[in-house]
Design an enzyme around this catalytic site. Structure first.
Site, short mmCIF file in Angstrom:
data_model
loop_
_atom_site.label_atom_id
_atom_site.label_comp_id
_atom_site.label_asym_id
_atom_site.label_seq_id
_atom_site.Cartn_x
_atom_site.Cartn_y
_atom_site.Cartn_z
N GLU A 1 -14.00 1.66 3.51
CA GLU A 1 -12.63 2.13 3.77
C GLU A 1 -12.29 3.13 2.67
O GLU A 1 -11.60 2.82 1.72
CB GLU A 1 -11.64 0.97 3.80
CG GLU A 1 -10.28 1.42 4.31
CD GLU A 1 -9.22 0.34 4.28
OE1 GLU A 1 -8.14 0.56 4.88
OE2 GLU A 1 -9.44 -0.72 3.65
N HIS B 1 -4.92 2.99 -1.93
CA HIS B 1 -6.17 3.55 -2.45
C HIS B 1 -5.90 4.50 -3.61
O HIS B 1 -4.88 5.20 -3.65
CB HIS B 1 -6.92 4.27 -1.33
CG HIS B 1 -7.46 3.36 -0.28
ND1 HIS B 1 -8.78 2.98 -0.22
CD2 HIS B 1 -6.84 2.72 0.74
CE1 HIS B 1 -8.95 2.15 0.79
NE2 HIS B 1 -7.78 1.98 1.40
N ASN C 1 -0.48 1.20 10.72
CA ASN C 1 -0.36 1.23 9.26
C ASN C 1 -1.16 2.40 8.69
O ASN C 1 -2.30 2.65 9.09
CB ASN C 1 -0.84 -0.09 8.65
CG ASN C 1 0.04 -1.26 9.05
OD1 ASN C 1 -0.38 -2.19 9.72
ND2 ASN C 1 1.30 -1.20 8.65
N ARG D 1 7.40 12.64 21.56
CA ARG D 1 6.88 14.02 21.64
C ARG D 1 5.65 14.22 20.76
O ARG D 1 4.95 15.23 20.92
CB ARG D 1 7.98 15.01 21.22
CG ARG D 1 9.06 15.22 22.29
CD ARG D 1 9.97 16.37 21.94
NE ARG D 1 10.75 16.11 20.73
CZ ARG D 1 11.93 15.51 20.72
NH1 ARG D 1 12.47 15.09 21.85
NH2 ARG D 1 12.58 15.31 19.58
N ASP E 1 0.24 -10.52 10.35
CA ASP E 1 0.64 -11.37 9.22
C ASP E 1 2.15 -11.48 9.06
O ASP E 1 2.63 -12.11 8.13
CB ASP E 1 0.01 -10.88 7.92
CG ASP E 1 0.50 -9.49 7.51
OD1 ASP E 1 1.14 -8.80 8.34
OD2 ASP E 1 0.24 -9.08 6.36
N ASP F 1 -7.52 -7.75 6.61
CA ASP F 1 -7.33 -6.78 5.53
C ASP F 1 -6.99 -7.51 4.22
O ASP F 1 -6.25 -7.01 3.38
CB ASP F 1 -6.23 -5.78 5.87
CG ASP F 1 -6.26 -4.53 5.01
OD1 ASP F 1 -7.29 -4.28 4.34
OD2 ASP F 1 -5.23 -3.82 4.95
N GLY G 1 -3.04 -4.32 1.05
CA GLY G 1 -3.80 -5.37 1.73
C GLY G 1 -2.89 -6.53 2.10
O GLY G 1 -1.66 -6.39 2.17
#
Length: 432
Positions: free
Chosen positions: A175, A187, A265, A273, A294, A319, A357
């Protein structure tokens, strides 16, 4: 080891061939059986026979252990295939990049400094696997967050080596680092980059065929070529952490991408549109949509909407980061190189509202999905056959004769009471 489990409601997908009339394919749907008073016989790690009622008595052989599901799990006992998580970063205080970073303990030793011995990252990974197995996850694709390519290369190689001796590991999921800067989530922005042949080949080669999934942003220059190379290597290309519009997402799917990473997410939502990547995935029968049920990442009505938009193509994922399944999950943690705080079970980057996460386990994902209005049969499919097919393992996630005996026994409240992987019992310590 041979045994019979009887007197359970069996909810289990069958192979995709039963639904399509042909060989199972990645992303193919499956038929879900829902039988009362069912039984399965397991021998040599495989499902050897099955039926309903008292016919198990005639199937029993000398030496078989007899498991009465009703006596073990109570009235309303449910038997399903083992759960499969194709997007999970860690649990029980440890992460799959080889780091243990709990509120009360430092790293196992695979941080950027390279500290720790070779056994310490291995121990972190196997500990996290055991934590999730106690919650019903019998097979997993181990997800790695964005990091320098050299670190990712080492971690992918480690997972490939561990896979040889740990049946719960299906492979690795990259990922990152080929994600969109503006949709990066938790990240590290300093390690993000556009996909390029050199980095991609290094990472795929390190996995020696065990990289099962690579998530990237398809709007990057070179992304379409990267998708084709990922698919050619036998992995699933996924789009996620992206600002892609409908046309760009469709181009990625036409190039071979078959997974939408955690739908809604870190990507544009649905707009009348500007439909975006969620609409592109939902309208494309080739694509599996990951979803995090979750109660934090997605509203319950959105969970139910996803199942209606793409029936048979939703893969429930956790995740999960290291705090998942940990007794002391609230506190300060590390996700990759980022500092994370968990409060009331929700993980966010320290000092921000950015979700980092989850602390979800797969058994809780089942319960949340069912409470959201998803039928039990569809929730089970989304945690078994659908994710298995998405990463090229159609032999998993079913209860077909001759298939691996990965099983979970639940009580009527959908709490895990027993787990078997390849016919062997999984320790229940720490499950809740």
């Amino acid at each position: 080891m041979s045994f019979i489990v009887h007197s359970a409601r069996l909810v289990a997908p069958t192979a995709g061939a039963a639904a399509s009339g042909g060989a199972p394919t990645r992303g193919a749907s499956s038929v879900v059986r829902d039988e009362s008073d069912a039984w399965l016989r397991v021998d040599g790690g495989l499902i050897a026979a099955q039926g309903t009622g008292d016919t198990w008595r005639a199937a029993a052989q000398d030496g078989d252990r007899i498991v009465d599901a009703a006596a073990t799990a109570g009235a309303g006992a449910l038997l399903t295939p083992g759960l499969i998580d194709i997007h999970v970063h860690g649990g029980g205080g440890a992460s799959y990049d080889g780091v243990r970073a709990s509120p009360h303990r430092a790293s196992y030793g695979d941080a950027r400094s390279g500290g720790g011995g070779e056994d310490e990252p291995d121990a972190a990974i196997t500990h996290a696997l055991a934590t999730h197995a106690a919650h019903g996850t019998t097979r997993a694709v181990l997800s790695l967050v964005t990091a320098p390519v050299a670190d990712l290369e080492r971690r992918v190689r480690r997972i490939a080596r561990l896979r040889e001796r740990h049946p719960g590991i299906l492979g690795s999921h990259l990922e990152g680092p080929f994600l969109d800067h503006d949709r990066r989530g938790a990240h590290d922005p300093s390690d993000l980059r556009a996909p390029n042949a050199t980095d991609l080949e290094r990472l795929l080669a390190a996995g020696e065929g065990t990289v099962r999934q690579v998530t990237l942003a398809p709007e990057h220059p070179g992304a379409i070529e990267a998708i084709r190379r990922i698919v050619a290597a036998g992995a699933a290309a996924a789009i996620g952490h992206t600002g892609a519009d409908l046309a760009t997402a469709r181009a990625a799917f036409d190039a071979g991408a078959t997974i939408l990473t955690h739908a809604f997410n870190a990507m544009p939502g649905l707009h009348h549109r500007e439909p975006g990547p969620v609409a592109a995935a939902a309208l494309d029968e080739r694509v599996t949509l990951e979803a995090i049920a979750d109660g934090v990442h997605l509203d319950p009505d959105v969970v139910r909407l996803l199942f209606r938009m793409a029936p048979g193509r939703i893969a429930l994922i956790t995740d999960a980061m290291a705090a998942a399944g940990a007794d002391d999950r609230d506190g300060d943690w590390v996700l990759g190189s980022r500092s994370v705080e968990v409060r009331d079970g929700t993980a966010r980057l320290q000092g921000s509202d950015t979700i980092a996460g989850s602390t979800l386990t797969s058994d809780r994902a089942l319960r949340v999905a069912i409470r959201s209005g998803v039928p039990v049969t569809e929730a089970v499919r989304a945690l078994t056959a659908t994710p298995a097919r998405a990463v090229g393992h159609p032999e998993l996630g079913t209860s077909d004769d001759g298939g691996p005996a990965d099983l979970v026994l639940w009580d009527r409240d959908f709490s895990v009471r027993a787990v078997w992987r390849a016919g062997e019992p999984v320790p229940r310590a720490g499950a809740s």
